[in-house]
Design a protein around this motif. Sequence first.
Motif, PDB file in Angstrom:
ATOM      1  N   ASN A  59      15.160 -31.668   4.448  1.00  0.00           N
ATOM      2  CA  ASN A  59      15.673 -31.458   5.797  1.00  0.00           C
ATOM      3  C   ASN A  59      14.817 -30.482   6.596  1.00  0.00           C
ATOM      4  OD1 ASN A  59      18.066 -33.019   5.283  1.00  0.00           O
ATOM      5  ND2 ASN A  59      18.909 -31.271   4.192  1.00  0.00           N
ATOM      6  N   THR A  60      14.691 -30.770   7.892  1.00  0.00           N
ATOM      7  CA  THR A  60      14.169 -29.790   8.829  1.00  0.00           C
ATOM      8  C   THR A  60      15.354 -29.244   9.633  1.00  0.00           C
ATOM      9  OG1 THR A  60      13.776 -31.467  10.532  1.00  0.00           O
ATOM     10  CG2 THR A  60      11.947 -30.957   9.033  1.00  0.00           C
ATOM     11  N   PRO A  61      15.209 -28.048  10.238  1.00  0.00           N
ATOM     12  CA  PRO A  61      16.350 -27.448  10.956  1.00  0.00           C
ATOM     13  C   PRO A  61      16.904 -28.318  12.075  1.00  0.00           C
ATOM     14  CG  PRO A  61      14.667 -25.790  10.543  1.00  0.00           C
ATOM     15  CD  PRO A  61      14.073 -27.114  10.142  1.00  0.00           C
ATOM     16  N   THR A  62      16.035 -29.080  12.745  1.00  0.00           N
ATOM     17  CA  THR A  62      16.480 -29.909  13.869  1.00  0.00           C
ATOM     18  C   THR A  62      16.759 -31.352  13.457  1.00  0.00           C
ATOM     19  OG1 THR A  62      14.225 -30.550  14.436  1.00  0.00           O
ATOM     20  CG2 THR A  62      15.090 -28.530  15.464  1.00  0.00           C
ATOM     21  N   GLU A  63      16.476 -31.696  12.201  1.00  0.00           N
ATOM     22  CA  GLU A  63      16.544 -33.075  11.692  1.00  0.00           C
ATOM     23  C   GLU A  63      15.505 -33.981  12.332  1.00  0.00           C
ATOM     24  OE1 GLU A  63      20.508 -34.663  11.582  1.00  0.00           O
ATOM     25  OE2 GLU A  63      21.283 -32.985  10.406  1.00  0.00           O
ATOM     26  N   ASP A  64      14.535 -33.411  13.055  1.00  0.00           N
ATOM     27  CA  ASP A  64      13.415 -34.186  13.568  1.00  0.00           C
ATOM     28  C   ASP A  64      12.379 -34.364  12.460  1.00  0.00           C
ATOM     29  OD1 ASP A  64      14.080 -34.690  16.314  1.00  0.00           O
ATOM     30  OD2 ASP A  64      13.752 -32.555  16.716  1.00  0.00           O
ATOM     31  N   PHE A  65      11.575 -35.421  12.593  1.00  0.00           N
ATOM     32  CA  PHE A  65      10.514 -35.669  11.629  1.00  0.00           C
ATOM     33  C   PHE A  65       9.310 -34.781  11.930  1.00  0.00           C
ATOM     34  CE2 PHE A  65      12.090 -40.327  11.974  1.00  0.00           C
ATOM     35  CZ  PHE A  65      13.228 -40.000  11.262  1.00  0.00           C
ATOM     36  N   ILE A  66       8.435 -34.665  10.957  1.00  0.00           N
ATOM     37  CA  ILE A  66       7.142 -34.014  11.153  1.00  0.00           C
ATOM     38  C   ILE A  66       6.053 -35.058  10.919  1.00  0.00           C
ATOM     39  CG2 ILE A  66       5.515 -32.309  10.247  1.00  0.00           C
ATOM     40  CD1 ILE A  66       7.987 -30.621   9.474  1.00  0.00           C
ATOM     41  N   ILE A  67       5.256 -35.286  11.945  1.00  0.00           N
ATOM     42  CA  ILE A  67       4.067 -36.129  11.840  1.00  0.00           C
ATOM     43  C   ILE A  67       2.983 -35.411  12.626  1.00  0.00           C
ATOM     44  CG2 ILE A  67       3.074 -38.425  12.137  1.00  0.00           C
ATOM     45  CD1 ILE A  67       5.880 -39.538  12.466  1.00  0.00           C
ATOM     46  N   ASP A  68       2.056 -34.779  11.919  1.00  0.00           N
ATOM     47  CA  ASP A  68       1.056 -33.964  12.603  1.00  0.00           C
ATOM     48  C   ASP A  68      -0.233 -33.954  11.791  1.00  0.00           C
ATOM     49  OD1 ASP A  68      -0.035 -32.402  14.596  1.00  0.00           O
ATOM     50  OD2 ASP A  68       1.555 -30.903  14.562  1.00  0.00           O
TER      51      ASP A  68
ATOM     52  N   GLU B 242       5.755 -36.292  20.929  1.00  0.00           N
ATOM     53  CA  GLU B 242       5.449 -34.860  20.919  1.00  0.00           C
ATOM     54  C   GLU B 242       6.433 -34.056  20.070  1.00  0.00           C
ATOM     55  OE1 GLU B 242       2.824 -31.890  21.607  1.00  0.00           O
ATOM     56  OE2 GLU B 242       2.620 -34.007  22.152  1.00  0.00           O
ATOM     57  N   GLN B 243       7.697 -34.480  20.008  1.00  0.00           N
ATOM     58  CA  GLN B 243       8.666 -33.678  19.263  1.00  0.00           C
ATOM     59  C   GLN B 243       8.469 -33.753  17.750  1.00  0.00           C
ATOM     60  OE1 GLN B 243      12.010 -36.007  20.992  1.00  0.00           O
ATOM     61  NE2 GLN B 243      13.030 -35.606  19.043  1.00  0.00           N
ATOM     62  N   PHE B 244       7.575 -34.620  17.289  1.00  0.00           N
ATOM     63  CA  PHE B 244       7.228 -34.654  15.871  1.00  0.00           C
ATOM     64  C   PHE B 244       6.063 -33.718  15.540  1.00  0.00           C
ATOM     65  CE2 PHE B 244       8.793 -39.336  15.580  1.00  0.00           C
ATOM     66  CZ  PHE B 244      10.106 -38.898  15.630  1.00  0.00           C
ATOM     67  N   ARG B 245       5.430 -33.143  16.570  1.00  0.00           N
ATOM     68  CA  ARG B 245       4.312 -32.242  16.335  1.00  0.00           C
ATOM     69  C   ARG B 245       4.841 -30.832  16.075  1.00  0.00           C
ATOM     70  NH1 ARG B 245      -0.286 -35.255  18.178  1.00  0.00           N
ATOM     71  NH2 ARG B 245      -1.518 -33.677  17.067  1.00  0.00           N
TER      72      ARG B 245
ATOM     73  N   THR C  18      18.894 -41.039  22.834  1.00  0.00           N
ATOM     74  CA  THR C  18      18.282 -42.336  23.144  1.00  0.00           C
ATOM     75  C   THR C  18      16.848 -42.422  22.628  1.00  0.00           C
ATOM     76  OG1 THR C  18      17.581 -41.522  25.321  1.00  0.00           O
ATOM     77  CG2 THR C  18      19.697 -42.674  25.202  1.00  0.00           C
ATOM     78  N   PHE C  19      16.206 -41.269  22.412  1.00  0.00           N
ATOM     79  CA  PHE C  19      14.853 -41.258  21.873  1.00  0.00           C
ATOM     80  C   PHE C  19      14.808 -41.967  20.528  1.00  0.00           C
ATOM     81  CE2 PHE C  19      12.092 -38.936  18.833  1.00  0.00           C
ATOM     82  CZ  PHE C  19      10.848 -39.307  19.335  1.00  0.00           C
ATOM     83  N   TYR C  20      15.708 -41.601  19.624  1.00  0.00           N
ATOM     84  CA  TYR C  20      15.691 -42.212  18.291  1.00  0.00           C
ATOM     85  C   TYR C  20      16.155 -43.667  18.339  1.00  0.00           C
ATOM     86  CZ  TYR C  20      14.398 -38.085  15.619  1.00  0.00           C
ATOM     87  OH  TYR C  20      13.710 -37.036  15.082  1.00  0.00           O
ATOM     88  N   THR C  21      17.121 -43.965  19.191  1.00  0.00           N
ATOM     89  CA  THR C  21      17.546 -45.360  19.323  1.00  0.00           C
ATOM     90  C   THR C  21      16.371 -46.239  19.751  1.00  0.00           C
ATOM     91  OG1 THR C  21      19.814 -44.713  19.871  1.00  0.00           O
ATOM     92  CG2 THR C  21      19.134 -46.922  20.514  1.00  0.00           C
ATOM     93  N   GLY C  22      15.576 -45.742  20.682  1.00  0.00           N
ATOM     94  CA  GLY C  22      14.404 -46.487  21.116  1.00  0.00           C
ATOM     95  C   GLY C  22      13.391 -46.679  20.002  1.00  0.00           C
ATOM     96  N   LEU C  23      13.242 -45.672  19.142  1.00  0.00           N
ATOM     97  CA  LEU C  23      12.313 -45.797  18.020  1.00  0.00           C
ATOM     98  C   LEU C  23      12.792 -46.840  17.009  1.00  0.00           C
ATOM     99  CD1 LEU C  23      11.158 -42.155  17.194  1.00  0.00           C
ATOM    100  CD2 LEU C  23      10.058 -43.854  18.648  1.00  0.00           C
TER     101      LEU C  23
END
Length: 382
Positions: free
Chosen positions: A321-330, A368-371, A58-63
């Motif tokens: 690709n990242t291992p978790t498929e999460d983005f990186i914004i830091d 936070e999960q993008f950090r 739901t995190f990504y759906t909300g984004l």
Amino acid sequence: MESFEYVVVGAGLSGAATAWQLAARGHDIALLERTTPANDAGSSHGSARIFRYAYPDTFYTGLVVEAKAGWDELTRLSGKQLITPTGAVDYGAVRKPERLAAALATHGIEHELLSAKEAQDRWGQIAFDTDVLWHPGAGVIDAHESVEAMVDQAVDHGAALHTNWELACITETAGAYTLTSLDGRSIKAANIVVAAGGWLPKLLGSLSLPTSFLEHFPDFEVRQEQAYHFPYVDGTAPASWPTFIHKREGWQSYGLPGGRDAGFRGQKVAEYNGGKILPSAASQDGVIDPVNRRRVIDYVEKYLPGLVPEPYAETTCLFTNTPTEDFIIDRAEGITILSPCSGHGAKFAPLIGQFAADLATGTGTVPEQFRLAAQATAAGAH
């Protein structure tokens, strides 16, 4: 030597979005692109990227809901149709349509769960093997036009666009940064945003980033993805043809109307992460793997009866690709790093630009999960 408050490296979707946001907020910025915005060697070219709300998280759906507001604003400002509505179907045992439906319901997004037969009756051009999630709010993003629209907005607000400017390294002196191109040109910046896509892994060591920051970076995997355009059986696109994601054990594919890229006469179909792994984006050769082509043709023959199983066009593009498929914004010191990757970042572009601008200017933060520290902690837990 030119000097700017902010320099954005990379004029793909995320870099162009960041430049738009920074310039619109009144900052003095330059946008550097190694060739030209939305060029074919990157990840943001062409007319066909999926816009969808369906995520198991739901995190990504909300984004996506937040990002849509940015798309609506860009559409208004540019006067262009950047997202063509098509709706989307999701199916397959691993895709778990019921779980996707729960995420959509959490955010009040219109959707239906259909049996395979109900879906087959509605979309006879697709052979479904499980229940199906349908959500009509999905569509197709014209990536090239979107990049051009965001670059135009940035320039209209005073941004300087430098094309054919390929970054070689960044050095820091007395709290300011000097960016040097491969051909020896230099630009100074107080702050930098790096949105280099598949070139980021190769650049990381030359960006003047703290070692403690670099140590948290996950392993990037750059792939040369392959996509094929198949003609419609009756020669014209069915008005009801949605985008699709089909995920079963050992296979994930996606498809969408190819639009301008396909001469408006075919469907774009690909195996997700079916391409070869590259040392970096600089190693791409644009050569199609015949084994992959055969797999996708066989798939079309079995599961997409509305298409002629003979591709009339084919292309390659980059996935980072990242291992978790999460983005990186830091951010570390004056450098912000963006990697909205793993093949699903396009739909978030306006929001990524907002996040990056907030982080770079210190006026806001990002999930936070993008950090990097959070991702390193999550990886250690596994």
